[in-house]
Design a protein around this motif. Sequence first.
Motif, PDB file in Angstrom:
ATOM      1  N   GLU A   1       8.590 -22.512   9.125  1.00 26.79           N
ATOM      2  CA  GLU A   1       7.159 -22.573   8.851  1.00 26.79           C
ATOM      3  C   GLU A   1       6.449 -21.480   9.643  1.00 26.79           C
ATOM      4  O   GLU A   1       6.729 -21.268  10.815  1.00 26.79           O
ATOM      5  N   GLY A   2       5.553 -20.762   8.989  1.00 33.35           N
ATOM      6  CA  GLY A   2       4.820 -19.685   9.632  1.00 33.35           C
ATOM      7  C   GLY A   2       5.500 -18.327   9.545  1.00 33.35           C
ATOM      8  O   GLY A   2       4.937 -17.333   9.987  1.00 33.35           O
ATOM      9  N   SER A   3       6.693 -18.272   8.969  1.00 38.98           N
ATOM     10  CA  SER A   3       7.390 -16.988   8.823  1.00 38.98           C
ATOM     11  C   SER A   3       6.682 -16.127   7.795  1.00 38.98           C
ATOM     12  O   SER A   3       6.165 -16.617   6.801  1.00 38.98           O
ATOM     13  N   ILE A   4       6.686 -14.839   8.042  1.00 36.96           N
ATOM     14  CA  ILE A   4       6.114 -13.876   7.114  1.00 36.96           C
ATOM     15  C   ILE A   4       7.189 -12.833   6.817  1.00 36.96           C
ATOM     16  O   ILE A   4       8.059 -12.592   7.647  1.00 36.96           O
TER      17      ILE A   4
ATOM     18  N   ILE B   1       4.271 -10.037   0.034  1.00 32.48           N
ATOM     19  CA  ILE B   1       4.281 -10.433   1.440  1.00 32.48           C
ATOM     20  C   ILE B   1       4.336 -11.970   1.489  1.00 32.48           C
ATOM     21  O   ILE B   1       3.300 -12.630   1.530  1.00 32.48           O
TER      22      ILE B   1
ATOM     23  N   TYR C   1       4.589 -15.728   2.780  1.00 34.32           N
ATOM     24  CA  TYR C   1       4.244 -16.487   3.978  1.00 34.32           C
ATOM     25  C   TYR C   1       4.679 -17.927   3.751  1.00 34.32           C
ATOM     26  O   TYR C   1       4.292 -18.552   2.758  1.00 34.32           O
ATOM     27  N   GLN C   2       5.497 -18.463   4.642  1.00 28.81           N
ATOM     28  CA  GLN C   2       6.027 -19.819   4.505  1.00 28.81           C
ATOM     29  C   GLN C   2       5.009 -20.801   5.081  1.00 28.81           C
ATOM     30  O   GLN C   2       4.853 -20.918   6.287  1.00 28.81           O
ATOM     31  N   LEU C   3       4.294 -21.499   4.188  1.00 25.93           N
ATOM     32  CA  LEU C   3       3.262 -22.439   4.621  1.00 25.93           C
ATOM     33  C   LEU C   3       3.851 -23.683   5.268  1.00 25.93           C
ATOM     34  O   LEU C   3       3.329 -24.193   6.254  1.00 25.93           O
TER      35      LEU C   3
ATOM     36  N   SER D   1       5.898 -21.612  -0.153  1.00 24.40           N
ATOM     37  CA  SER D   1       5.522 -20.282   0.336  1.00 24.40           C
ATOM     38  C   SER D   1       4.550 -19.674  -0.665  1.00 24.40           C
ATOM     39  O   SER D   1       4.532 -20.038  -1.844  1.00 24.40           O
TER      40      SER D   1
ATOM     41  N   ALA E   1       2.892 -15.753  -1.747  1.00 24.47           N
ATOM     42  CA  ALA E   1       3.066 -14.320  -1.536  1.00 24.47           C
ATOM     43  C   ALA E   1       2.013 -13.521  -2.292  1.00 24.47           C
ATOM     44  O   ALA E   1       2.046 -13.466  -3.522  1.00 24.47           O
TER      45      ALA E   1
ATOM     46  N   SER F   1      14.438 -10.352   0.114  1.00 24.37           N
ATOM     47  CA  SER F   1      13.365 -10.663   1.056  1.00 24.37           C
ATOM     48  C   SER F   1      13.872 -10.498   2.477  1.00 24.37           C
ATOM     49  O   SER F   1      15.017 -10.853   2.780  1.00 24.37           O
TER      50      SER F   1
ATOM     51  N   TYR G   1      12.494 -11.569   6.324  1.00 26.00           N
ATOM     52  CA  TYR G   1      11.504 -12.382   7.027  1.00 26.00           C
ATOM     53  C   TYR G   1      11.481 -11.994   8.506  1.00 26.00           C
ATOM     54  O   TYR G   1      12.499 -11.670   9.091  1.00 26.00           O
TER      55      TYR G   1
END
Length: 159
Positions: free
Chosen positions: A29-32, A46, A48-50, A55, A57, A156, A158
Amino acid sequence: MKTTTKITFIIFICVALTTATFAQTTPDEGSIGIRSSIGSQVAIEIPYQLNENLSIAPALTINTVDGGTNTIGFAVIPRYYTSTIESLSTYVTGNLGFRNQSFDTGGSATDFTFGIGYGAEYFLGSNFSLSTDANLGIRAGDSANNFFTSARVSASVYF
């Protein structure tokens, strides 16, 4: 086969073999990250893992051709991960976006797209994955409205 294609393929195989032992499931979680299609570049995403399952993008497309069509576009591409078996996660995806094409001969066309699809993502390591998906879409706007299908393979990374 071109030399650059052979070298790219060899590097890809080496990366896949050396990172398979570090495989994981979805990103934390929070990874971009950054995602790009393999084979034909459509947009830079881009992701983003919510949370564990979702996620989102944003994707940007800029394409300019000398003496031809210039394109700029923006889309939002969510992924909802439905199941995970070891390092393989399946997902439902979609897209909502627009693009504007301006022609050197004069005029422009603005289109809006909406699509939905299904795919799978294999995590070769904690920071690298390959994914593929099949999509159905609708395009409406200044160009001829149409229904289309698409498929893509993407990579991808991360952070």
